[in-house]
Enzyme design. Structure first.
Site, PDB file in Angstrom:
ATOM      1  N   LYS A 155       0.837  -1.202   0.000  1.00 34.10           N
ATOM      2  CA  LYS A 155       0.000   0.000   0.000  1.00 34.10           C
ATOM      3  C   LYS A 155       0.874   1.255   0.000  1.00 34.10           C
ATOM      4  O   LYS A 155       1.979   1.235   0.523  1.00 34.10           O
ATOM      5  CB  LYS A 155      -0.854  -0.036   1.271  1.00 34.10           C
ATOM      6  CG  LYS A 155      -1.896   1.049   1.346  1.00 34.10           C
ATOM      7  CD  LYS A 155      -2.769   0.918   2.572  1.00 34.10           C
ATOM      8  CE  LYS A 155      -3.467   2.223   2.843  1.00 34.10           C
ATOM      9  NZ  LYS A 155      -4.189   2.770   1.709  1.00 34.10           N
ATOM     10  N   LYS A 166       7.603   0.793   1.062  1.00 29.78           N
ATOM     11  CA  LYS A 166       8.187   0.043  -0.055  1.00 29.78           C
ATOM     12  C   LYS A 166       9.538   0.638  -0.460  1.00 29.78           C
ATOM     13  O   LYS A 166      10.523  -0.056  -0.588  1.00 29.78           O
ATOM     14  CB  LYS A 166       7.277   0.081  -1.294  1.00 29.78           C
ATOM     15  CG  LYS A 166       6.019  -0.661  -1.185  1.00 29.78           C
ATOM     16  CD  LYS A 166       5.219  -0.597  -2.473  1.00 29.78           C
ATOM     17  CE  LYS A 166       4.805   0.822  -2.817  1.00 29.78           C
ATOM     18  NZ  LYS A 166       3.946   1.441  -1.797  1.00 29.78           N
ATOM     19  N   LYS A 183       5.064   8.455  -7.600  1.00 31.87           N
ATOM     20  CA  LYS A 183       5.792   9.406  -6.758  1.00 31.87           C
ATOM     21  C   LYS A 183       7.262   9.510  -7.166  1.00 31.87           C
ATOM     22  O   LYS A 183       7.952  10.434  -6.794  1.00 31.87           O
ATOM     23  CB  LYS A 183       5.735   9.009  -5.278  1.00 31.87           C
ATOM     24  CG  LYS A 183       4.392   9.118  -4.672  1.00 31.87           C
ATOM     25  CD  LYS A 183       4.399   9.448  -3.189  1.00 31.87           C
ATOM     26  CE  LYS A 183       5.253   8.568  -2.320  1.00 31.87           C
ATOM     27  NZ  LYS A 183       4.574   7.331  -1.956  1.00 31.87           N
ATOM     28  N   ASP A 195      -1.903  -0.213  -4.134  1.00 28.52           N
ATOM     29  CA  ASP A 195      -3.220   0.274  -3.705  1.00 28.52           C
ATOM     30  C   ASP A 195      -4.307  -0.222  -4.643  1.00 28.52           C
ATOM     31  O   ASP A 195      -5.388  -0.557  -4.238  1.00 28.52           O
ATOM     32  CB  ASP A 195      -3.239   1.810  -3.719  1.00 28.52           C
ATOM     33  CG  ASP A 195      -2.207   2.391  -2.800  1.00 28.52           C
ATOM     34  OD1 ASP A 195      -2.442   2.410  -1.586  1.00 28.52           O
ATOM     35  OD2 ASP A 195      -1.133   2.792  -3.297  1.00 28.52           O
TER      36      ASP A 195
HETATM   37  N1  ADP Z   1      11.092   1.401   9.543  1.00 31.17           N
HETATM   38  C1  ADP Z   1      10.770   2.682   9.453  1.00 31.17           C
HETATM   39  N2  ADP Z   1      10.929   3.486  10.512  1.00 31.17           N
HETATM   40  C2  ADP Z   1      10.576   4.787  10.438  1.00 31.17           C
HETATM   41  N3  ADP Z   1      10.077   5.385   9.353  1.00 31.17           N
HETATM   42  C3  ADP Z   1       9.894   4.638   8.266  1.00 31.17           C
HETATM   43  C4  ADP Z   1      10.227   3.260   8.228  1.00 31.17           C
HETATM   44  N4  ADP Z   1       9.943   2.786   6.993  1.00 31.17           N
HETATM   45  C5  ADP Z   1       9.457   3.820   6.282  1.00 31.17           C
HETATM   46  N5  ADP Z   1       9.427   4.926   7.036  1.00 31.17           N
HETATM   47  C6  ADP Z   1       8.953   6.270   6.624  1.00 31.17           C
HETATM   48  O1  ADP Z   1       7.645   6.169   6.118  1.00 31.17           O
HETATM   49  C7  ADP Z   1       7.477   7.034   4.997  1.00 31.17           C
HETATM   50  C8  ADP Z   1       6.886   6.245   3.835  1.00 31.17           C
HETATM   51  O2  ADP Z   1       7.801   5.295   3.388  1.00 31.17           O
HETATM   52  P1  ADP Z   1       8.048   4.975   1.855  1.00 31.17           P
HETATM   53  O3  ADP Z   1       9.143   3.997   1.803  1.00 31.17           O
HETATM   54  O4  ADP Z   1       8.185   6.218   1.078  1.00 31.17           O
HETATM   55  O5  ADP Z   1       6.652   4.287   1.499  1.00 31.17           O
HETATM   56  P2  ADP Z   1       6.117   3.776   0.075  1.00 31.17           P
HETATM   57  O6  ADP Z   1       7.267   3.678  -0.828  1.00 31.17           O
HETATM   58  O7  ADP Z   1       5.483   2.473   0.377  1.00 31.17           O
HETATM   59  O8  ADP Z   1       5.099   4.824  -0.358  1.00 31.17           O
HETATM   60  C9  ADP Z   1       8.848   7.611   4.687  1.00 31.17           C
HETATM   61  O9  ADP Z   1       8.890   8.940   5.094  1.00 31.17           O
HETATM   62  C10 ADP Z   1       9.801   6.779   5.499  1.00 31.17           C
HETATM   63  O10 ADP Z   1      10.847   7.511   5.999  1.00 31.17           O
HETATM   64 MG    MG Z   2       7.552   4.636  -2.560  1.00 29.60          MG
END
Ligand code: ADP
Ligand code: MG
Ligand code: ADP
Ligand code: SF4
Ligand code: MG
Lengths: 266, 266
Positions: B10, B15, B41, B129
């Site tokens: 999601k 990810k 994104k 999603d």
């Molecule tokens: N293990 C973690 N601890 C703290 N923050 C995290 C962790 N994993 C992800 N985040 C934070 O959550 C947010 C979303 O993560 P992201 O990897 O960009 O999600 P996605 O790629 O699934 O949209 C980011 O700002 C990231 O820094």
């Molecule tokens: Mg992402």
């Protein structure tokens, strides 16, 4: 003329809870409302139907093999305060296109359901995680004249809201306003207020995060039905009234991503 | 043979942070890695490139008017530990299809970039999603042999993970395992452990929610680069090692929604 609106926003931000409670409030105010759920989760209308999940249009069409011969009472269900409910259903996972499903559903409803023309208010509940041509179908098929975007004060929902504005701009479709569904992030009302101001549209409501919403959802009812004298029921009533009023037809211009990061980092 | 994997989940679940840190750990272990971001994104590779956002393939193709004549160095960038990075870019908001973009990007990379064939590990970072044909393109174009799904212990991400399993089942594509990226929900490890068990696949890692991840992200670096001796860097190293090992090729069967609600309501 019929009010044709769509509610967009990131998955899980509160589109369905807001759409169904606003639909219930409009029904309570004597309006004829039709709510069409376009989220593959197909849970837009559950709380208007006493907790019942209705068959989706795509399920009915797939079962019969084609859309001909489908009757209105197989895909449109009457819920609380007479709100007419329909769920499009999702694409065949991994192969279909959400947009194709919405096109088939709209064409079928136009054929078999007088409500889609006779309703005072037609509402589409649409996910905004991916702003592709698929989820723009209610707009491109001329069924939506103005949109509302739901967000909280966190970066991801604001990012999604801004990306939806990019799509609205491409499609020259007005944004009626922003709705803040609170997640209790720091300075949330101020952040979302400034986001709406930067887009040049009103912040129509700040819906508090309330256990009543989740409690009513567990009972399979809208807040308007299960907790009609609560403060939050009034928040939805006030929002419903604002949705009905005429607004400037402002087509939004998306903001710069750097601005969004600074705004939500407060 | 080349390890071809996709990471689904999601939006906002982690990810990109997981994919880029695992890619960095594989690079540190001497593997040649290519990471292709398929999320509109386009932020899969930022922390591998010192905080820099690279031009997306769709932006480059749109600017030139067609894919012919695009050079590898315009769309593939080398980051930390030699990881090759490319970002597909999103559909034209409101009109395009994310799937079309991924198809164009894969075809172009196959034409101009030897890395897509020569990498030891090819990783796709894909939003889950909406499980439509568009985001299944890395699989349907035979570029992915096994998938990994990231979730937390909350209902929405678990619901999305289960829906992704529905798509994998339709596409007869194996699920290598579940990765829990913690959000500090109650009983999270137990909930996600039981979810993985019910699917019949391993729970490969529980990545703690850690301020180090966000701190490194703000510096524009992966945890492997900015905090190599931290505990959480080791969590990513261990996960990278598990991704490399051979697994049973289990094609998941999606679970019942009622089961998911009960599981996450603990
Ligand atoms: N293990 C973690 N601890 C703290 N923050 C995290 C962790 N994993 C992800 N985040 C934070 O959550 C947010 C979303 O993560 P992201 O990897 O960009 O999600 P996605 O790629 O699934 O949209 C980011 O700002 C990231 O820094
Ligand atoms: Mg992402
Ligand atoms: N104002 C609120 N207060 C408390 N919980 C809320 C509120 N709005 C939404 N929720 C809860 O958040 C979850 C997600 O909301 P939902 O309307 O299903 O989101 P969406 O339709 O955008 O995916 C639901 O379980 C709902 O009960
Ligand atoms: S148009 Fe949107 S919903 Fe349809 S296949 Fe493409 S990305 Fe998926
Ligand atoms: Mg919903």
């Amino acid at each position: 003329t019929q009010k044709q609106i769509a509610i967009y926003g990131k998955g899980g931000i509160g589109k369905s809870s807001t759409a169904s409670n606003v639909a219930a409030a409009l029904g309570e105010a004597g309006k004829k409302v039709m709510l069409i759920g376009c989220d593959p989760k197909s849970d837009s209308s559950i709380t208007l139907l006493g907790g019942r999940r209705i068959p989706t249009i795509m399920d009915v069409v797939r079962r019969l093999g084609n859309p001909d011969g489908v009757r209105e009472d197989e895909i449109v269900f009457e819920g609380f305060r007479g709100v007419k409910c329909a769920e499009v259903g999702g694409p065949e996972p991994g192969v279909g296109c959400a947009g194709r499903g919405i096109i088939i559903a709209i064409q079928l409803l136009q054929k078999v359901s007088p409500s889609i023309r006779e309703a005072d208010v037609l509402m589409f509940d649409v996910p905004g995680d991916i702003v592709c041509g698929g989820f723009a179908v209610p707009i491109t098929k001329k069924m939506v004249r103005e949109t509302y975007i739901i967000t909280s004060g966190e970066y991801m929902p604001v990012y999604a809201a801004n990306n939806i504005c990019r799509g609205l701009n491409t499609l020259k479709t007005p944004l009626g306003g922003i709705i803040c569904n609170e997640r209790e992030a720091a300075n949330e009302r101020e952040i979302v207020g400034r986001f709406a101001e930067a887009l040049g549209v009103p912040l129509l409501a700040c819906i508090p995060r309330s256990p009543i919403v989740q409690q009513c959802e567990r009972e399979g009812k809208s807040v308007l039905e299960a907790a009609p004298s609560s403060d939050i029921a009034d928040v939805y009533r006030q929002l419903a009234a604002k949705v009905l009023t005429e607004k400037d037809n402002k087509v939004p211009e998306a903001l710069d991503d750097g601005y969004l990061r600074d705004l939500t980092r407060q």
